[in-house]
Design an enzyme around this catalytic site. Structure first.
Site, mmCIF file in Angstrom:
data_model
loop_
_atom_site.group_PDB
_atom_site.id
_atom_site.type_symbol
_atom_site.label_atom_id
_atom_site.label_comp_id
_atom_site.label_asym_id
_atom_site.label_seq_id
_atom_site.Cartn_x
_atom_site.Cartn_y
_atom_site.Cartn_z
ATOM 1 N N LYS A 186 25.487 39.469 -28.568
ATOM 2 C CA LYS A 186 24.295 40.114 -28.024
ATOM 3 C C LYS A 186 24.708 41.203 -27.041
ATOM 4 C CE LYS A 186 19.881 38.984 -25.734
ATOM 5 N NZ LYS A 186 19.036 37.910 -25.168
ATOM 6 N N SER A 246 14.301 37.626 -27.048
ATOM 7 C CA SER A 246 14.914 38.932 -27.022
ATOM 8 C C SER A 246 16.154 39.052 -27.901
ATOM 9 C CB SER A 246 15.303 39.271 -25.578
ATOM 10 O OG SER A 246 16.280 38.356 -25.095
ATOM 11 N N SER A 305 14.386 32.987 -25.490
ATOM 12 C CA SER A 305 14.958 34.117 -26.232
ATOM 13 C C SER A 305 16.062 33.758 -27.201
ATOM 14 C CB SER A 305 15.468 35.184 -25.256
ATOM 15 O OG SER A 305 14.401 35.894 -24.690
#
Length: 491
Positions: free
Chosen positions: A79, A159, A183
């Site tokens: 990420k 997210s 998330s």
């Protein structure tokens, strides 16, 4: 032959160890698949082919000597919140354009120490603020899943949407995410993958761009519960550089993923029955209860009475901490700078141009609740309610070993349908935020499909430091559900 890309992490590492395939072959295939998917899925923000292949070559050298770590030679996506030495790390924000850290985050350092191969940085909501991956400066991530008979673009969740999409699309064998209010677990539910966050402090936040420091939990995405246990075990452990890192040894969670759940008490919280919740979600939840009962678990009813205050509490603490953390982005030391007529003007122009709408919204909310005259009324009150929510969990866990709930209030929704309504978007976190507020472990396991053929997940929550029970219950659900569905390839 690249059919090995669809294998689980455990299976590909076994093949690599047996020298049936080389790490260089696997890395090249994964890179090619990732780059080929970009135009359709937009799951990645940065690649470094030379770095990837050099790491794969190093794994091949180790494997040739009969050496290697837990995930030796397996490509792992990261990420774009975690610093990777020399690779663009922007938190998908314009304000961090061009930032390449000269250091490595603790989580990625641990993964590379266990033989993981860096595949690429994954797209995400800007500064991890979002539930649909529509706030990224680099554009929306597209879910590889589609509803039956429809070409509509769906959210992969947020997210950590890029990480979830990369694992679901059989590009990465695992990926890192962060979970501040759901998330990891919400994107996992939307993409038919397994998403895990451990106890607060299990995995270090050092080298990860801060959003809300008391709520942020690093964790993995994986294709199976066992794979998620392998990754969580690899990335966890005490970090003297991080003040909230737990000074504890990492248990054998891989073994826990195959442990019996017979005799475990599973709590079903009555407050998670929400008005307007689709009947499919309630039906799947009941199915999960029946599966665990059949596995020898005892089902007990529990109450978490302060659950109704979780979202407002979260959306006070979360922006308050974001407002404080994001004050460092001022155009002075790194990232975007927009020159103004004086210092204050430069600050204002850099932040106005560098931050997107959602980030600006949360910074303003956070600054407001921390301001003189409102601090006591909002922020301090939210901290008191946070304590009550934690006490609810502590009381519930006196009666049970784990909680079973839905992961999300719906399956993946179409992009654009909620982005103009922040409140509707925030409600996506309804089932997940409590675990962050309390700092307890939680995971989402894919358990079925809705009428449109889209994945749905079930969530397991366990007491602090009891990830072992979470993995064993998750594996029992996985075995019972037999979820082996994959999105039909259209990208």
């Amino acid at each position: 032959m690249t059919d090995f890309l669809s294998l689980s992490l455990a299976d590909i590492t076994a093949k690599l160890k047996a020298r049936e395939v080389s790490a260089t072959e696997v890395a090249t295939a994964a890179l090619d698949a990732a780059e080929a998917s970009q135009g359709a899925l937009n799951a990645f923000t940065a690649f470094d082919r030379d770095k990837t292949l050099a790491m794969a070559k190093a794994s091949d050298d180790k494997l040739a000597k009969g050496e290697g770590g837990l995930i030796e030679g397996a490509p792992i996506a990261v990420k774009d919140l975690f610093a990777v030495d020399g690779v663009s790390t922007t938190a998908c924000s314009h304000i961090l354009d061009g930032f390449k850290p000269p250091y490595e985050s603790t989580v990625t350092s641990k993964l590379w120490a266990e033989g993981g191969v860096f595949l690429g940085k994954t797209n995400m909501d800007e500064f991890a603020m979002g539930s649909s991956n529509e706030t990224s400066y680099f554009g929306n991530v597209i879910n590889p899943w589609r509803a039956n008979g429809s070409d509509a673009q769906l959210t992969p969740g947020g997210s950590s949407g890029g990480s979830a999409a990369a694992v679901a699309a059989d590009i990465a064998y695992g990926a890192t995410g962060t979970d501040t209010g759901g998330s990891i677990r919400q994107p996992a539910a939307f993409t038919g993958t397994v998403g895990v966050k451990g106890t607060y402090g299990r995995a270090s936040r050092w080298g990860a761009v801060a959003f809300a420091s008391s709520l942020d939990h690093p964790g993995p995405f994986a294709r199976t519960v066992k794979d998620s246990a392998i990754l969580m075990q690899a990335m966890s452990g005490h970090d003297p550089k991080e003040s909230t890192s737990l000074p504890l040894d990492v248990p054998d969670w891989i073994a826990a993923a195959s442990a019996s759940v017979k005799g475990k008490r599973i709590g079903v919280p009555k407050e998670y029955v929400m008005d307007g919740m689709p009947s499919e979600i309630e039906k799947l939840w009941q199915q999960g209860v029946d599966w665990l009962k059949a596995a020898g678990c005892e089902i007990v009813d529990v109450s978490l009475p302060h659950t109704k205050y979780a979202l407002p509490t979260y959306y006070i603490i979360n922006p308050a901490e974001a407002s404080s953390n994001l004050a460092r982005y001022d155009g002075m030391r790194y990232g975007l700078r927009v020159e103004g007529s004086n210092l204050t003007d430069t600050y204002e122009k850099s932040r106005a141009e560098g931050f997107g709408d959602e980030v600006q919204r949360r910074v303003l909310m956070g600054t407001y609740v921390l301001s003189a005259g409102y601090y006591d009324a909002y922020y301090l009150k939210a901290l008191k309610v946070r304590r009550r929510i934690l006490e609810d969990f502590e009381k519930a866990f006196e009666k049970c070993d784990a909680l079973l709930t839905p992961s999300t209030p719906s399956a993946a929704f179409a992009l654009g349908t909620k982005s103009d309504d922040p409140i509707s978007m925030y409600l996506n976190d309804i089932f997940t935020v409590t675990a962050n507020i309390a700092g307890v472990p939680a995971m989402s396991v894919p358990a079925g499909l809705d009428a449109s053929g889209l994945p749905l997940g079930l969530q397991i929550i366990t007491p602090a430091l009891d990830e072992a029970t979470m993995f064993s219950v998750g594996a029992a659900l996985e075995d019972a559900a037999g979820f082996n569905h994959k999105p039909e390839k259209w990208w």
